[in-house]
Design a protein around this motif. Structure first.
Motif, PDB file in Angstrom:
ATOM      1  N   GLU A 138      34.794  34.304  49.470  1.00  0.00           N
ATOM      2  CA  GLU A 138      35.037  35.588  49.391  1.00  0.00           C
ATOM      3  C   GLU A 138      35.304  35.753  48.214  1.00  0.00           C
ATOM      4  OE1 GLU A 138      37.944  38.845  50.708  1.00  0.00           O
ATOM      5  OE2 GLU A 138      38.320  37.071  51.725  1.00  0.00           O
ATOM      6  N   ALA A 139      35.841  34.608  47.295  1.00  0.00           N
ATOM      7  CA  ALA A 139      36.599  35.034  45.565  1.00  0.00           C
ATOM      8  C   ALA A 139      34.842  35.066  44.752  1.00  0.00           C
ATOM      9  CB  ALA A 139      37.274  33.142  44.519  1.00  0.00           C
ATOM     10  N   ALA A 140      34.282  33.653  45.783  1.00  0.00           N
ATOM     11  CA  ALA A 140      32.632  34.049  45.051  1.00  0.00           C
ATOM     12  C   ALA A 140      31.650  35.634  44.901  1.00  0.00           C
ATOM     13  CB  ALA A 140      31.450  32.992  45.569  1.00  0.00           C
ATOM     14  N   ASP A 141      31.958  36.576  46.402  1.00  0.00           N
ATOM     15  CA  ASP A 141      31.748  37.567  46.164  1.00  0.00           C
ATOM     16  C   ASP A 141      32.096  38.422  45.419  1.00  0.00           C
ATOM     17  OD1 ASP A 141      29.683  37.020  48.492  1.00  0.00           O
ATOM     18  OD2 ASP A 141      31.349  37.385  50.056  1.00  0.00           O
ATOM     19  N   HIS A 142      33.879  39.103  45.497  1.00  0.00           N
ATOM     20  CA  HIS A 142      34.259  39.683  44.097  1.00  0.00           C
ATOM     21  C   HIS A 142      33.679  39.014  42.575  1.00  0.00           C
ATOM     22  CE1 HIS A 142      37.089  41.493  47.264  1.00  0.00           C
ATOM     23  NE2 HIS A 142      37.623  40.247  47.122  1.00  0.00           N
ATOM     24  N   PHE A 143      33.596  38.410  42.434  1.00  0.00           N
ATOM     25  CA  PHE A 143      32.848  37.965  41.153  1.00  0.00           C
ATOM     26  C   PHE A 143      31.849  38.300  40.905  1.00  0.00           C
ATOM     27  CE2 PHE A 143      35.859  33.809  41.321  1.00  0.00           C
ATOM     28  CZ  PHE A 143      37.210  34.673  40.414  1.00  0.00           C
ATOM     29  N   GLU A 144      30.502  38.276  42.274  1.00  0.00           N
ATOM     30  CA  GLU A 144      29.448  38.857  41.474  1.00  0.00           C
ATOM     31  C   GLU A 144      29.208  40.193  41.933  1.00  0.00           C
ATOM     32  OE1 GLU A 144      26.903  37.150  41.469  1.00  0.00           O
ATOM     33  OE2 GLU A 144      27.098  35.246  42.674  1.00  0.00           O
ATOM     34  N   ASP A 145      30.201  40.548  42.783  1.00  0.00           N
ATOM     35  CA  ASP A 145      30.235  41.984  42.907  1.00  0.00           C
ATOM     36  C   ASP A 145      30.927  42.451  41.536  1.00  0.00           C
ATOM     37  OD1 ASP A 145      29.283  42.400  45.241  1.00  0.00           O
ATOM     38  OD2 ASP A 145      31.878  42.545  45.974  1.00  0.00           O
ATOM     39  N   ALA A 146      31.949  42.020  40.740  1.00  0.00           N
ATOM     40  CA  ALA A 146      32.091  42.458  38.889  1.00  0.00           C
ATOM     41  C   ALA A 146      30.899  42.569  38.257  1.00  0.00           C
ATOM     42  CB  ALA A 146      33.187  41.368  38.468  1.00  0.00           C
ATOM     43  N   LEU A 147      30.334  41.317  38.807  1.00  0.00           N
ATOM     44  CA  LEU A 147      28.500  40.794  37.635  1.00  0.00           C
ATOM     45  C   LEU A 147      27.812  41.639  37.791  1.00  0.00           C
ATOM     46  CD1 LEU A 147      28.706  36.980  38.120  1.00  0.00           C
ATOM     47  CD2 LEU A 147      29.480  38.824  35.885  1.00  0.00           C
ATOM     48  N   ARG A 148      27.882  42.364  38.848  1.00  0.00           N
ATOM     49  CA  ARG A 148      26.357  44.042  39.342  1.00  0.00           C
ATOM     50  C   ARG A 148      27.290  44.634  38.538  1.00  0.00           C
ATOM     51  NH1 ARG A 148      26.439  41.197  44.260  1.00  0.00           N
ATOM     52  NH2 ARG A 148      28.064  42.240  45.252  1.00  0.00           N
ATOM     53  N   LEU A 149      28.633  44.737  38.048  1.00  0.00           N
ATOM     54  CA  LEU A 149      29.657  46.806  38.196  1.00  0.00           C
ATOM     55  C   LEU A 149      29.804  46.272  36.710  1.00  0.00           C
ATOM     56  CD1 LEU A 149      32.171  46.975  41.358  1.00  0.00           C
ATOM     57  CD2 LEU A 149      30.525  48.161  40.177  1.00  0.00           C
ATOM     58  N   LEU A 150      29.920  44.908  35.485  1.00  0.00           N
ATOM     59  CA  LEU A 150      30.100  45.310  34.832  1.00  0.00           C
ATOM     60  C   LEU A 150      29.243  46.069  33.429  1.00  0.00           C
ATOM     61  CD1 LEU A 150      32.966  41.907  34.332  1.00  0.00           C
ATOM     62  CD2 LEU A 150      33.350  44.306  34.016  1.00  0.00           C
ATOM     63  N   PRO A 151      29.103  46.171  32.327  1.00  0.00           N
ATOM     64  CA  PRO A 151      27.730  46.450  31.724  1.00  0.00           C
ATOM     65  C   PRO A 151      27.986  45.677  30.452  1.00  0.00           C
ATOM     66  CG  PRO A 151      29.814  48.088  31.015  1.00  0.00           C
ATOM     67  CD  PRO A 151      29.999  47.728  32.101  1.00  0.00           C
ATOM     68  N   ALA A 152      26.346  45.106  30.759  1.00  0.00           N
ATOM     69  CA  ALA A 152      26.273  44.104  29.198  1.00  0.00           C
ATOM     70  C   ALA A 152      26.116  44.535  28.268  1.00  0.00           C
ATOM     71  CB  ALA A 152      25.252  43.568  29.889  1.00  0.00           C
TER      72      ALA A 152
END
Length: 268
Positions: free
Chosen positions: A100-114
């Motif tokens: 579940e932690a991995a899912d949250h980290f992946e969601d964060a990476l999709r949301l955070l602008p580069a």
């Protein structure tokens, strides 16, 4: 008032002023709610969640993060939602819910602008580093090693900071799991050297010392292993219990912590 926690949290966190941080956060949250500003409220709830996680109250931290998500989504702020998702990932990691932690980290990476005004390079790197640790705790040691080595590339500049310490500890665990204690020792020693120069992150220093003890024990250096483990225990005793997960992982890989009864320190 509601912006103060974001301005001073590095100082309060690294100096161990947790009571002051919680009190300031409560004042900030009250101010944000008086403004009836969902973005301000979401940011302060996120900060309070991190503060409660730091002192070991994970259920209360979770409640703050969940409320923060509702607020920042209502405000239409995906970049801030990414920061909350990153914190939720850390909380799930500390709770032992690694997938579940991995899912949250992946969601964060999709949301955070580069790039752009909302870019948050620190949180992006933190998520990437955390995913390397998740691989290790899920037993995917080759994937953990590969990701950690990639993130330690010189051009990323993570070698000498706290994220570098975490990556070195991941590499140490990966090599230890693969039966290469000499390589593990090298990475744990490097992590320890950096963590001792970085204030405010005793958990990384404790993890480095625990890893050193495991590698030294395997290499037939019992006196050194005992010293490292005693120093790790001294740090772990000052930290909430959820920071001890690396010890559980090391013991599952064959590490038997030295008997420390004569030192007056309890076993974990």
């Amino acid at each position: 008032a509601w912006q103060l926690p974001a301005l001073v949290w590095p100082y309060l966190h690294r100096s161990g002023r947790y009571a002051e941080r919680l009190a300031l956060g409560r004042t900030a949250l009250a101010a944000a709610r008086r403004l009836d500003d969902p973005l301000a409220t979401g940011r302060t709830l996120n900060d309070q969640g991190h503060a409660w996680s730091t002192v070991g109250d994970l259920p209360r931290a979770l409640r703050h993060y969940e409320q923060a998500l509702d607020q920042v989504r209502a405000a239409g702020a995906p970049a801030v939602e990414g920061q909350v998702q990153a914190n939720l990932g850390a909380l799930r990691f500390f709770s032992g819910d690694y997938a579940e932690a991995a899912d949250h980290f992946e969601d964060a990476l999709r949301l955070l602008p580069a790039e752009g005004p909302d870019a948050d390079d620190w949180t992006v790197r933190l998520c990437e580093v955390s995913l390397a640790a998740v691989h290790a705790f899920l037993g995917r040691f080759d994937a953990a090693r590969s990701r950690a080595e990639r993130l330690l590339a010189p051009e990323l500049g993570l070698h000498d900071g706290i994220l570098g310490c975490s990556l070195r500890n991941v590499l140490g665990i990966a090599h230890y799991a693969a039966g290469r204690p000499d390589e593990a020792l090298r990475h744990f020693a490097r992590s320890l050297a950096v963590s001792r120069r970085t204030t405010g992150f005793p958990d990384q220093q404790a993890n480095s010392l625990a890893g050193l003890a495991a590698a030294q024990q395997t290499l037939g250096r019992p006196a050194a292993a005992r010293r490292s483990w005693t120093a790790a225990l001294d740090l772990y005793r000052r930290l909430p219990a959820h920071y001890r997960a690396p010890v559980t992982l090391l013991t599952s890989l064959g590490f038997t912590p030295p008997d420390t009864r004569s030192t007056g320190l309890p076993k974990l």
